[in-house]
Design a protein around this motif. Structure first.
Motif, PDB file in Angstrom:
ATOM      1  N   ILE A 107     -92.247 -21.578  78.835  1.00 53.83           N
ATOM      2  CA  ILE A 107     -91.232 -22.635  78.777  1.00 53.83           C
ATOM      3  C   ILE A 107     -91.631 -23.688  77.746  1.00 53.83           C
ATOM      4  O   ILE A 107     -90.821 -24.120  76.919  1.00 53.83           O
ATOM      5  CB  ILE A 107     -91.062 -23.264  80.181  1.00 53.83           C
ATOM      6  CG1 ILE A 107     -90.430 -22.230  81.112  1.00 53.83           C
ATOM      7  CG2 ILE A 107     -90.196 -24.512  80.100  1.00 53.83           C
ATOM      8  CD1 ILE A 107     -90.462 -22.620  82.564  1.00 53.83           C
ATOM      9  N   ILE A 108     -92.923 -24.072  77.764  1.00 50.47           N
ATOM     10  CA  ILE A 108     -93.389 -25.068  76.797  1.00 50.47           C
ATOM     11  C   ILE A 108     -93.147 -24.575  75.377  1.00 50.47           C
ATOM     12  O   ILE A 108     -92.617 -25.297  74.520  1.00 50.47           O
ATOM     13  CB  ILE A 108     -94.902 -25.344  76.994  1.00 50.47           C
ATOM     14  CG1 ILE A 108     -95.136 -26.069  78.313  1.00 50.47           C
ATOM     15  CG2 ILE A 108     -95.452 -26.192  75.843  1.00 50.47           C
ATOM     16  CD1 ILE A 108     -96.604 -26.284  78.637  1.00 50.47           C
ATOM     17  N   HIS A 109     -93.470 -23.334  75.117  1.00 53.38           N
ATOM     18  CA  HIS A 109     -93.316 -22.792  73.767  1.00 53.38           C
ATOM     19  C   HIS A 109     -91.859 -22.816  73.314  1.00 53.38           C
ATOM     20  O   HIS A 109     -91.544 -23.221  72.204  1.00 53.38           O
ATOM     21  CB  HIS A 109     -93.865 -21.360  73.722  1.00 53.38           C
ATOM     22  CG  HIS A 109     -93.854 -20.782  72.344  1.00 53.38           C
ATOM     23  ND1 HIS A 109     -94.020 -19.454  72.092  1.00 53.38           N
ATOM     24  CD2 HIS A 109     -93.688 -21.368  71.136  1.00 53.38           C
ATOM     25  CE1 HIS A 109     -93.958 -19.240  70.789  1.00 53.38           C
ATOM     26  NE2 HIS A 109     -93.766 -20.405  70.187  1.00 53.38           N
ATOM     27  N   ILE A 110     -90.961 -22.423  74.229  1.00 56.45           N
ATOM     28  CA  ILE A 110     -89.558 -22.295  73.823  1.00 56.45           C
ATOM     29  C   ILE A 110     -88.902 -23.664  73.660  1.00 56.45           C
ATOM     30  O   ILE A 110     -88.200 -23.935  72.699  1.00 56.45           O
ATOM     31  CB  ILE A 110     -88.800 -21.443  74.843  1.00 56.45           C
ATOM     32  CG1 ILE A 110     -89.271 -19.998  74.711  1.00 56.45           C
ATOM     33  CG2 ILE A 110     -87.290 -21.523  74.611  1.00 56.45           C
ATOM     34  CD1 ILE A 110     -88.822 -19.112  75.834  1.00 56.45           C
ATOM     35  N   TYR A 111     -89.162 -24.595  74.572  1.00 57.39           N
ATOM     36  CA  TYR A 111     -88.413 -25.848  74.560  1.00 57.39           C
ATOM     37  C   TYR A 111     -89.094 -26.994  73.832  1.00 57.39           C
ATOM     38  O   TYR A 111     -88.455 -27.941  73.427  1.00 57.39           O
ATOM     39  CB  TYR A 111     -88.083 -26.275  75.993  1.00 57.39           C
ATOM     40  CG  TYR A 111     -87.067 -25.371  76.622  1.00 57.39           C
ATOM     41  CD1 TYR A 111     -85.713 -25.451  76.256  1.00 57.39           C
ATOM     42  CD2 TYR A 111     -87.441 -24.401  77.533  1.00 57.39           C
ATOM     43  CE1 TYR A 111     -84.777 -24.610  76.802  1.00 57.39           C
ATOM     44  CE2 TYR A 111     -86.515 -23.551  78.091  1.00 57.39           C
ATOM     45  CZ  TYR A 111     -85.179 -23.664  77.718  1.00 57.39           C
ATOM     46  OH  TYR A 111     -84.257 -22.818  78.264  1.00 57.39           O
ATOM     47  N   TRP A 112     -90.398 -26.985  73.715  1.00 52.38           N
ATOM     48  CA  TRP A 112     -91.047 -28.158  73.135  1.00 52.38           C
ATOM     49  C   TRP A 112     -91.703 -27.910  71.787  1.00 52.38           C
ATOM     50  O   TRP A 112     -92.107 -28.834  71.122  1.00 52.38           O
ATOM     51  CB  TRP A 112     -92.068 -28.725  74.115  1.00 52.38           C
ATOM     52  CG  TRP A 112     -91.386 -29.507  75.201  1.00 52.38           C
ATOM     53  CD1 TRP A 112     -90.449 -30.470  75.032  1.00 52.38           C
ATOM     54  CD2 TRP A 112     -91.586 -29.356  76.597  1.00 52.38           C
ATOM     55  NE1 TRP A 112     -90.033 -30.940  76.244  1.00 52.38           N
ATOM     56  CE2 TRP A 112     -90.716 -30.280  77.233  1.00 52.38           C
ATOM     57  CE3 TRP A 112     -92.391 -28.556  77.383  1.00 52.38           C
ATOM     58  CZ2 TRP A 112     -90.634 -30.413  78.603  1.00 52.38           C
ATOM     59  CZ3 TRP A 112     -92.314 -28.696  78.738  1.00 52.38           C
ATOM     60  CH2 TRP A 112     -91.441 -29.609  79.361  1.00 52.38           C
ATOM     61  N   LEU A 113     -91.892 -26.637  71.437  1.00 52.23           N
ATOM     62  CA  LEU A 113     -92.584 -26.416  70.160  1.00 52.23           C
ATOM     63  C   LEU A 113     -91.610 -25.921  69.093  1.00 52.23           C
ATOM     64  O   LEU A 113     -90.760 -25.107  69.345  1.00 52.23           O
ATOM     65  CB  LEU A 113     -93.729 -25.427  70.343  1.00 52.23           C
ATOM     66  CG  LEU A 113     -94.870 -25.939  71.228  1.00 52.23           C
ATOM     67  CD1 LEU A 113     -95.932 -24.873  71.386  1.00 52.23           C
ATOM     68  CD2 LEU A 113     -95.498 -27.192  70.642  1.00 52.23           C
TER      69      LEU A 113
ATOM     70  N   LEU B  72    -101.166 -16.539  62.715  1.00 55.04           N
ATOM     71  CA  LEU B  72    -102.303 -17.166  63.393  1.00 55.04           C
ATOM     72  C   LEU B  72    -101.858 -17.923  64.641  1.00 55.04           C
ATOM     73  O   LEU B  72    -102.545 -17.953  65.647  1.00 55.04           O
ATOM     74  CB  LEU B  72    -103.009 -18.134  62.446  1.00 55.04           C
ATOM     75  CG  LEU B  72    -104.215 -17.574  61.710  1.00 55.04           C
ATOM     76  CD1 LEU B  72    -104.903 -18.692  60.962  1.00 55.04           C
ATOM     77  CD2 LEU B  72    -105.178 -16.899  62.662  1.00 55.04           C
ATOM     78  N   PHE B  73    -100.637 -18.536  64.547  1.00 59.82           N
ATOM     79  CA  PHE B  73    -100.165 -19.303  65.695  1.00 59.82           C
ATOM     80  C   PHE B  73    -100.089 -18.431  66.944  1.00 59.82           C
ATOM     81  O   PHE B  73    -100.563 -18.805  68.007  1.00 59.82           O
ATOM     82  CB  PHE B  73     -98.792 -19.912  65.396  1.00 59.82           C
ATOM     83  CG  PHE B  73     -98.183 -20.548  66.616  1.00 59.82           C
ATOM     84  CD1 PHE B  73     -98.594 -21.805  67.043  1.00 59.82           C
ATOM     85  CD2 PHE B  73     -97.228 -19.867  67.371  1.00 59.82           C
ATOM     86  CE1 PHE B  73     -98.061 -22.376  68.179  1.00 59.82           C
ATOM     87  CE2 PHE B  73     -96.698 -20.437  68.520  1.00 59.82           C
ATOM     88  CZ  PHE B  73     -97.106 -21.694  68.918  1.00 59.82           C
ATOM     89  N   TYR B  74     -99.493 -17.238  66.802  1.00 57.25           N
ATOM     90  CA  TYR B  74     -99.345 -16.365  67.966  1.00 57.25           C
ATOM     91  C   TYR B  74    -100.703 -15.965  68.527  1.00 57.25           C
ATOM     92  O   TYR B  74    -100.918 -15.931  69.728  1.00 57.25           O
ATOM     93  CB  TYR B  74     -98.534 -15.112  67.597  1.00 57.25           C
ATOM     94  CG  TYR B  74     -97.066 -15.390  67.556  1.00 57.25           C
ATOM     95  CD1 TYR B  74     -96.373 -15.686  68.728  1.00 57.25           C
ATOM     96  CD2 TYR B  74     -96.366 -15.368  66.359  1.00 57.25           C
ATOM     97  CE1 TYR B  74     -95.017 -15.956  68.706  1.00 57.25           C
ATOM     98  CE2 TYR B  74     -95.015 -15.633  66.322  1.00 57.25           C
ATOM     99  CZ  TYR B  74     -94.334 -15.928  67.499  1.00 57.25           C
ATOM    100  OH  TYR B  74     -93.008 -16.210  67.483  1.00 57.25           O
ATOM    101  N   LEU B  75    -101.599 -15.655  67.600  1.00 52.80           N
ATOM    102  CA  LEU B  75    -102.937 -15.232  68.029  1.00 52.80           C
ATOM    103  C   LEU B  75    -103.613 -16.347  68.833  1.00 52.80           C
ATOM    104  O   LEU B  75    -104.118 -16.137  69.944  1.00 52.80           O
ATOM    105  CB  LEU B  75    -103.768 -14.890  66.794  1.00 52.80           C
ATOM    106  CG  LEU B  75    -105.097 -14.204  67.060  1.00 52.80           C
ATOM    107  CD1 LEU B  75    -104.877 -12.838  67.678  1.00 52.80           C
ATOM    108  CD2 LEU B  75    -105.886 -14.067  65.765  1.00 52.80           C
ATOM    109  N   PHE B  76    -103.574 -17.572  68.282  1.00 52.03           N
ATOM    110  CA  PHE B  76    -104.283 -18.662  68.942  1.00 52.03           C
ATOM    111  C   PHE B  76    -103.572 -19.146  70.197  1.00 52.03           C
ATOM    112  O   PHE B  76    -104.198 -19.640  71.121  1.00 52.03           O
ATOM    113  CB  PHE B  76    -104.547 -19.809  67.960  1.00 52.03           C
ATOM    114  CG  PHE B  76    -105.711 -19.511  67.081  1.00 52.03           C
ATOM    115  CD1 PHE B  76    -106.985 -19.342  67.632  1.00 52.03           C
ATOM    116  CD2 PHE B  76    -105.564 -19.344  65.716  1.00 52.03           C
ATOM    117  CE1 PHE B  76    -108.059 -19.033  66.835  1.00 52.03           C
ATOM    118  CE2 PHE B  76    -106.637 -19.041  64.909  1.00 52.03           C
ATOM    119  CZ  PHE B  76    -107.887 -18.879  65.470  1.00 52.03           C
TER     120      PHE B  76
END
Lengths: 381, 254
Positions: free
Chosen positions: A375-381, A316-320
């Motif tokens: 970038i946000i996804h890779i470094y902050w999540l 679901l995370f990827y979808l949203f």
């Protein structure tokens, strides 16, 4: 003595040259008008080539009609042979001499051809810089205005122009569905097909399903859908508002007490914000269908296996995350489209520029923001 | 006024868009050198009639002849010859916004006259001088006022010295002084070059200043309800609508 060749026709013009006390006497007869001025000018320039004269006298006694093209011819002859003082016209009939005085033939009213001004490159560089800065300032101000207007709608939902919003939802969403579905179906198909060639070598056919689902839902379908919306709707927002600006409709709104931003921009931004995520979800579905098509007909997977694998890998995370990105893109596309529309000054070509710029800026912003999200996804999540 | 063969001949014209008929049984002649005014209230089809004369719209039936050539025929060659004889000043001036005034006026001259660029420029200067816009050749249409645009549009319309000039509401949106100036220009052009003028307007003052002959169209009958000298019609027309048109001001104050 020279004679012109085109004689005999009633509407033609003839000339003859002779000596006149050391100067040149040019006699014209017939009609000198719009129709024959061009041809006669070429002819007489050829005839006068190499002629030197201290003074030129033009005898118009045989001339029956002269219009401004004829005056132009006389001026060209004058400027070709002598300076202004050594040129005189005699025996013009009353009508023609009246006309010559209306055209101010004798006065200095015929200045030389003005050359284009040379522009200092530093000056134009500075000018362009100022323009870019002004553009940036306007963008910021417009962003603020749109945010305020949207906030205002949140506080007073009744002030929203519901009819307009639904209209734009229809145009930006419903009418875009066929092309969005087709493009994403084909994209899913292509990705499945290309990856299957590689994955098949390892017997990992089933992972085609995962690859298609993840790549499309996470990255490609939001971007493709929004590029399509930018091309379809961003451009139309810019040209609509730009045309309204040109025809003073926006000024009219303002004088009727409407805030043009609230009136025009809010319905467009809201409509995009509502329909683009839905379009993206549809895009996901059609992309997976494209992959399924390849999986079933080329890789000989079963439908159940393909769909099962899709659900296992697509959380679901990827979808949203994909849908959330499309929401941001949607606002940016509508905002840029309206912004370019409001920047229109002047006429038709300005509207054209605004439309182009709305699409180019829209797509550019989509790609930039997509990188930021990565970038946000890779470094902050 | 001496009358030779008509330069424009309209016979039994029926005009409209699709199924809606706007004008019916329109017939009239325009003679060389006269200033001919098409009158009528809003929405009676004045501009539509003008567009038919230019050939922009094909009539539902009827024949329009300009200088012996039939406008209604779909022959490209003869259409080009006709177009060459007509200059048109549109209501919005219709100057191309991406070009300077000079370039706008030079456009038809370059296309049709075959002159050198330098000669074209001289003609452009003269035309601008004629309409009182000397020195404005490098301005863009967006940089000048409405009245100046009208005059620049006129300069473009007369660029090739056409035999017929058509005007669609020349004074629309202009103040009385500017509009009177434009009337003056029209009269001068008519006097100096004998150009035939067809003018669509409802500006009473300019009708009495410039018109040799008028026709008046009516929305209800879709036809011509009056034809002739405007001064005579004003005083002697039996038609109540024509009377009211010419004498519309009733004192209601004081």
């Amino acid at each position: 003595m020279k004679k012109s060749e085109n004689t005999g026709q009633p509407d033609s013009i003839q000339y003859s040259l002779s000596d006149n006390e050391g100067g040149l006497l040019l006699s014209l007869s017939g009609r000198l008008d719009t129709e024959n001025a061009g041809a006669f000018l070429r002819e007489i320039k050829e005839g006068l080539k190499g002629t030197q004269a201290r003074s030129v006298t033009v005898d118009l006694s045989g001339l029956t009609y002269l219009d401004d093209y004829g005056v132009m011819v006389l001026t060209e002859i004058r400027d070709m042979l002598v300076n202004r003082d050594a040129f005189s016209i005699i025996n013009a009939n009353e009508r023609i001499s009246n006309f010559l005085s209306i055209m101010a033939f004798d006065s200095t009213g015929m200045p030389g051809i003005r050359k284009k001004k040379w522009i200092n490159p530093f000056e134009s560089l500075g000018g362009e810089t100022i323009k870019v800065m002004d553009d940036f300032r306007f963008m910021l101000a417009f962003l603020g205005e749109v945010s305020l207007a949207l906030f205002n709608v949140l506080r007073h939902p009744g002030s929203l122009r519901v009819g307009d919003t639904v209209h734009f939802m229809q145009r930006a969403g419903v009418e875009a569905l066929p092309i969005v579905a087709l493009i994403n179906f084909l994209l899913g198909l292509i990705i499945a097909f290309m990856s299957s060639i590689q994955l098949r070598q390892f017997g990992a056919d089933i992972y085609v399903a995962s690859l298609v689902a993840l790549a499309m839902a996470y990255e490609l379908s939001p971007v493709m859908t929004c590029i399509l919306v930018a091309g379809r709707s961003g451009s139309s927002f810019a040209s609509e508002i730009g045309t309204m600006k040109v025809s003073e409709e926006i000024d009219a709104l303002f004088t009727m007490g409407f805030n043009p931003v609230r009136f025009l921009v809010v319905p467009r931004v809201l409509a995009s914000l509502i329909v683009v995520p839905v379009l993206t979800l549809f895009a996901d579905i059609f992309a997976i269908l494209g992959g399924l098509f390849v999986g079933v007909f080329i890789l000989d997977l079963t439908t159940t296996a393909y769909i099962g694998q899709t659900f296992r890998s697509l959380t679901l995370f990827y979808l949203f995350w994909g849908v959330m990105k499309s929401c941001v893109f949607a606002v940016v596309i509508a905002w840029v489209g309206c912004l370019r529309g409001f920047q229109v000054r002047g006429g038709a070509d300005s509207v054209g520029k605004a439309t182009t710029s709305a699409v180019v800026t829209g797509i550019f912003m989509i790609i930039i923001l997509d990188s930021v999200f990565a970038i946000i996804h890779i470094y902050w999540l | 006024m001496e009358k030779g063969d008509p330069i424009i001949k309209v016979e039994n014209l029926v005009a409209g868009y699709g199924d809606t008929v706007i004008l019916e049984h329109i017939s009239f002649n325009v003679y060389p050198g006269e200033i001919f005014v098409i009158l009528g209230g809003s929405g009676c089809g004045k501009s539509t009639l003008l567009k038919h004369l230019i050939g922009l719209i094909k009539p539902l039936s009827g024949v329009i002849t300009i200088d012996g050539e039939i406008v209604t025929e779909e022959d490209e060659e003869s259409f080009k010859r006709i177009i060459r004889k007509i200059g048109v000043l549109y209501q919005s001036s219709a100057l191309l916004g991406s070009m300077t005034l000079g370039e706008n006026i030079a456009l038809p001259i370059k296309e049709y006259s075959g002159l050198d660029p330098e000669s074209v420029e001289r003609i452009v200067r003269m035309k601008l001088k004629l309409v009182g816009l000397e020195g404005f050749e490098n301005h863009l249409p967006s940089e000048i006022s409405g009245g100046m645009k009208k005059r620049a549009g006129l300069a473009r319309a007369i660029a090739l010295n056409p035999a017929i000039l058509m005007f669609d509401e020349p004074s629309a949106g202009l103040d009385p002084v500017t509009s009177a100036g434009l009337d003056e220009l029209i009269l001068d052009l008519n006097k100096n070059s004998g150009t035939t003028m067809v003018i669509v307007t409802h500006e009473l003052s300019s009708i009495f200043t410039i018109a040799d002959r008028i026709i008046m169209l009516d929305r209800k009958t879709k036809g011509i309800i009056a034809e002739g000298d405007p001064r005579y019609l004003r005083d002697h027309s039996p038609d109540p609508y024509v009377k009211e048109f010419f004498n519309p001001v009733k004192e209601k104050r004081g």
